[in-house]
Design an enzyme around this catalytic site. Structure first.
Site, mmCIF file in Angstrom:
data_model
loop_
_atom_site.group_PDB
_atom_site.id
_atom_site.type_symbol
_atom_site.label_atom_id
_atom_site.label_comp_id
_atom_site.label_asym_id
_atom_site.label_seq_id
_atom_site.Cartn_x
_atom_site.Cartn_y
_atom_site.Cartn_z
ATOM 1 N N ASP A 157 -38.693 12.147 -37.819
ATOM 2 C CA ASP A 157 -39.820 12.757 -37.179
ATOM 3 C C ASP A 157 -40.777 13.215 -38.209
ATOM 4 O OD1 ASP A 157 -38.940 12.712 -34.234
ATOM 5 O OD2 ASP A 157 -37.279 13.797 -34.577
ATOM 6 N N LYS B 88 -34.598 19.692 -45.295
ATOM 7 C CA LYS B 88 -34.350 18.243 -45.288
ATOM 8 C C LYS B 88 -34.015 17.918 -46.542
ATOM 9 C CE LYS B 88 -34.150 16.955 -40.945
ATOM 10 N NZ LYS B 88 -33.099 16.217 -40.320
#
Length: 396
Positions: A127, A79
């Site tokens: 998340d 990410k």
């Protein structure tokens, strides 16, 4: 391998649509621009591409190749390539608008417009890993950052974002509810959403996020001397899977590997989308241990690619996740130790379970000659959860 029963898996073979979304939704230039920028960042290093030869022999295939994203920029996951790059692109567009002329990514990164950037607030739902990347990017660029998390996001992951300067807002609902709140509050306050999922009228940041992920895919392709036969890709909203599938198609053309999408059975929005023939939202009644994959609404942009590139959709139960984490951490033979997070092992768990069934192996085209690529999307992003998993045994 006793814990890995193929009976626990659901499999759907998709009727792939024809088209060129792998080149149109994400262009070669999109990937090239991201590569040029991200490889210029301080601390850039290609992450390891691990050959799990002993495991491959154990499950009866030729190769298991695992891209380990744990070391990525010290943030623990792939990410880092997406949200921080997309944040930079949002700043470039907004600064250019405010000063009335085009400015470069380099000028933003080097702080030439620091005063303007300090007045621009970036927000997102997460998340864990996407928000951590955004917080890191905002800290580097001197930008206020607000991160929305749902009730089940671990406190360790929340604190990691606070440590990077983000304001963390926890809600009572699930991931999709946190996405909705981030959008609503951004609209009310003139903030800018940096999301990895797209919706009607919102496409530029998700495209930039997926373009950033292309750095990882290019590293893989340039390290291999032949295309894998298969790639097992985690689901989530579909951004990672779509980016990797598009990058592999662009690089390997007709030799691109067979794309198998893997999701938790508790959050299988892409599996349901494949069955329905259109992007489909599912309600999440129970959170999966694979926190990064607990997504009920697919990205429309990602689905445009996956409906053409993905051949197979598989769901897995939570019960085979922890044994897979332990298997990587305590490998057999001379395979290297890999410390992976819960979401990282979805593809490997599905592959091992599928090889326990001749019928499912045949349906997926897996055999002794198969060369399978896996994206180990995160390392240990929550040490407490990793410690709990490692303290368990496969007999429990």
């Amino acid at each position: 391998m006793d814990r890995f029963s193929a009976a626990q898996l659901q499999h759907y073979t998709s009727t792939r649509l024809s088209g060129d979304s792998a080149n149109k939704v994400l262009s070669k230039q999109d990937f090239e621009n991201a590569w040029t920028e991200i490889t210029a960042w301080d601390g850039y290093l290609a992450t390891p591409l691990v050959d799990l030869g002993a495991l491959a022999g154990q499950i009866g295939i030729s190769n298991v190749i695992y891209k380990h994203e744990g070391p990525r920029f010290g943030l623990g996951s792939f990410k880092a390539l997406g949200a921080a790059y997309a944040a930079l692109r949002v700043l470039q567009r907004e600064v250019s608008r405010r000063i009335g002329q085009s400015t470069s990514l380099t000028s933003i990164r080097n702080g030439e417009h620091a005063e303007i950037c300090s007045q621009i607030t970036l927000v997102s739902a997460t998340d864990g890993n996407h928000g951590r990347s955004l917080a890191w990017g905002c800290q580097r660029f001197g930008v206020p950052c607000r991160i929305y998390i749902h009730a089940e996001v671990s406190e360790g992951r929340a604190q990691a974002m606070r440590d990077l300067g983000a304001k963390v807002i926890r809600i009572e609902g699930d991931y999709d509810a946190s996405v909705a709140l981030a959008r609503d509050e951004a609209e009310q306050n003139g903030w800018f959403v940096v999301s990895d999922t797209s919706w009607p009228g919102y496409s530029e940041p998700p495209r930039d996020v997926m373009a950033g992920y292309g750095v990882m895919t290019r590293e893989i392709c340039e390290a291999l001397d032949q295309a894998p036969t298969h790639i097992f890709l985690q689901g989530g909203v579909g951004g990672l899977a779509a980016s990797v599938a598009a990058g592999l198609r662009q690089y390997w053309q007709n030799e691109a590997p067979r794309v198998v999408i893997v999701e938790p059975d508790l959050a299988a929005c892409l599996f349901e989308s494949a069955q329905a023939g259109t992007a489909t939202t599912v309600a999440i009644a129970e959170e999966t241990i694979m926190a990064g994959l607990s997504c009920g609404e697919p990205s429309q942009m990602a689905w445009e690619i996956l409906e053409q590139e993905a051949s197979d959709f598989v769901t897995i139960p939570d019960s085979i996740v922890a044994p897979t984490v332990r298997l990587l951490a305590h490998p057999q033979g001379d395979d290297p130790v890999v410390e992976a997070g819960e979401s990282a092992v979805a593809g490997l768990a599905a592959l091992i379970a599928a090889r326990q069934s001749p019928e499912l192996s045949d349906a997926l085209g897996l055999n002794a000659q198969s060369r399978v690529l896996l994206i180990g999307s995160e390392g240990v992003t929550d040490p407490d959860i990793f410690a709990q998993i490692m303290a368990e045994t496969d007999d429990t």
